[in-house]
Write an enzyme that holds these catalytic residues in place. Structure first.
Site, PDB file in Angstrom:
ATOM      1  N   LYS A  42       5.211   7.415   4.780  1.00 42.06           N
ATOM      2  CA  LYS A  42       5.545   8.687   5.430  1.00 42.06           C
ATOM      3  C   LYS A  42       6.245   8.513   6.778  1.00 42.06           C
ATOM      4  CE  LYS A  42       4.196  11.729   2.413  1.00 42.06           C
ATOM      5  NZ  LYS A  42       4.909  12.929   1.982  1.00 42.06           N
TER       6      LYS A  42
HETATM    7  C1  LIG Z   1      -0.614   7.765  -0.082  1.00 35.94           C
HETATM    8  C2  LIG Z   1       0.431   8.700  -0.603  1.00 35.94           C
HETATM    9  N1  LIG Z   1       0.965   8.453  -1.789  1.00 35.94           N
HETATM   10  C3  LIG Z   1       1.912   9.268  -2.318  1.00 35.94           C
HETATM   11  C4  LIG Z   1       2.342  10.396  -1.658  1.00 35.94           C
HETATM   12  C5  LIG Z   1       3.362  11.300  -2.302  1.00 35.94           C
HETATM   13  O1  LIG Z   1       4.608  11.241  -1.617  1.00 35.94           O
HETATM   14  P1  LIG Z   1       5.563  12.494  -1.520  1.00 35.94           P
HETATM   15  O2  LIG Z   1       4.914  13.491  -0.610  1.00 35.94           O
HETATM   16  O3  LIG Z   1       6.844  11.950  -0.942  1.00 35.94           O
HETATM   17  O4  LIG Z   1       5.751  13.059  -2.895  1.00 35.94           O
HETATM   18  C6  LIG Z   1       1.782  10.687  -0.407  1.00 35.94           C
HETATM   19  C7  LIG Z   1       2.154  11.902   0.308  1.00 35.94           C
HETATM   20  O5  LIG Z   1       1.464  12.361   1.190  1.00 35.94           O
HETATM   21  C8  LIG Z   1       0.823   9.808   0.140  1.00 35.94           C
HETATM   22  O6  LIG Z   1       0.280  10.031   1.342  1.00 35.94           O
END
Ligand SMILES: Cc1ncc(COP(=O)(O)O)c(C=O)c1O
Length: 377
Positions: A42
């Site tokens: 992120k």
């Molecule tokens: C640990 C983790 N994996 C996957 C995701 C999913 O990513 P995205 O929000 O870009 O779809 C997030 C999103 O908060 C996350 O914190």
């Protein structure tokens, strides 16, 4: 010399898993996002969106960043706010781990825990709605708005996807990642379908999430899922979707810590299980890149706590063969996700999405990438 911690975002390694991956199947590579300074993937959309907000004059010195995040995006913004001198307010929910709350506070962020569930049994809508209301009330504030802001997926189009292609362009057969706001999956799938259309793009969601259709229910995997299909995700670019149960995700993450020495969170456990499945369908000259979105330290009190696992009714240990068998038995939730898209344009008004987001989105949707002659979305 590096002049700011923020310059160390990105350029994360691709890592093999020699104890788990067999020589006669596709090679699995983990894109290990824990190496970002904020500890997760992120950091990438967070710095991209904040830099863009500064450039556009939406975020000014002394300003306040307000965001809804179950943890990782909030931690990235808190780190960036500390480095750049902004006040940061993050709206989390009861699923946010105590470690994440401590991290937010150590970067100086103010935390609001939203306890009211929305009509999907989640907290996304109540968190977003309150964040938008606060942004209207607090002067000189800015809402990055990861859920509705198309800069989120553009960040991954411009960084994560390019890194992956530079590192394994003509051997890449399958790309796998988890989805919530759709930033990662949306941006990277767009890049792959534009520049490497033969690569199979796989989305991983939680059982209980409705991003790829189906009914909503509560689930424990943090950072994954949503009650609708996010605008950052163009379903036409996704070839297959899997839905993973809480126990499968948690158990796989534990197995990778124990048998490969790789710490990851539950969303990455879910993706890693799907990666093993897809590798079993491929020959060794083909590569499967699987996003490992964060590290495991954030989940010491849950994922890596035997007592907590037992309280959920989960097993606590699985050897590699058990995990491989579990992977082999996975069935796709969908082989044509576009058929089950669940977009909710009514939420733009219903949740009072900020005008700044809508303005940026209309620019992105109308932009032609003149280097490649393509539209971004
Ligand atoms: C640990 C983790 N994996 C996957 C995701 C999913 O990513 P995205 O929000 O870009 O779809 C997030 C999103 O908060 C996350 O914190």
């Amino acid at each position: 010399m590096i002049t700011s911690i923020l310059e160390t975002i990105g350029n994360t390694p691709l890592i093999t898993i020699p104890n788990t991956n067999k020589a006669n199947e596709g090679q699995v590579l983990f894109k290990y996002e824990r190496f970002n300074p904020g500890g997760s993937i992120k950091d990438r959309p967070a710095i991209y969106i904040i830099n863009e907000a500064e450039r556009r004059g939406l975020l000014k010195p002394g300003g306040t960043i307000i965001e809804s995040s179950s943890g990782n995006f909030g931690i990235s913004l808190a780190m960036i706010g500390a480095a750049k001198g902004y006040r940061v307010i993050i709206l989390v929910d009861p699923k946010t781990t105590s470690t994440n709350l401590a991290l937010l506070k150590c970067f100086g962020a103010e935390v609001i825990v939203v306890t009211e569930q929305d009509d999907c049994g989640s907290y996304h809508k109540t968190r977003i709605s309150l964040a938008n209301k606060l942004a209207q009330e607090i002067a000189n504030s800015y809402r990055p708005d990861q859920c509705f802001n198309l800069l989120n997926s553009e960040a991954h189009f411009n960084s994560t996807a390019r890194e992956i292609m530079e590192m394994c362009s003509n051997t890449l057969a399958v790309f796998i990642t988890a989805v919530s706001t759709g930033g990662q999956l949306g941006g990277i799938s767009k890049y792959l379908k534009t520049f490497a259309p033969d690569v199979q793009v796989i989305g991983v969601d939680a059982v209980g999430s409705a991003i790829f259709g189906g009914h909503t229910d509560s689930y424990l995997i943090p950072g994954v899922g949503l009650g609708w299909t996010p605008v950052n995700l163009n379903m036409a670019n996704i070839d297959r979707a899997y839905k993973i149960t809480d126990e499968q995700a948690f158990l796989t993450a534990r197995a990778f810590a124990r048998h490969e020495g790789i710490l990851m969170g539950p969303s990455s456990g879910a993706c890693a299980l799907v990666a093993l499945k897809l590798a079993q369908e491929l020959t060794p000259d083909k590569r499967v890149v699987c996003m490992i979105s964060d590290g495991g330290e954030r989940y010491i009190q849950t994922l890596f706590n035997d007592e907590w696992m037992e309280q959920q009714g989960f097993a606590t240990a699985a050897d590699i063969e058990t995990i491989r068998t579990m992977a082999g038995q996975l069935q796709p939730w969908s082989t044509c996700p576009a058929d089950s898209a669940n977009y909710r344009s009514d939420l733009i008004d219903g949740l009072e999405v900020p005008d700044s987001t809508l303005q940026i989105n209309s620019e992105i949707l109308n932009r032609v990438d003149y280097h490649q002659g393509i539209r971004f979305l």
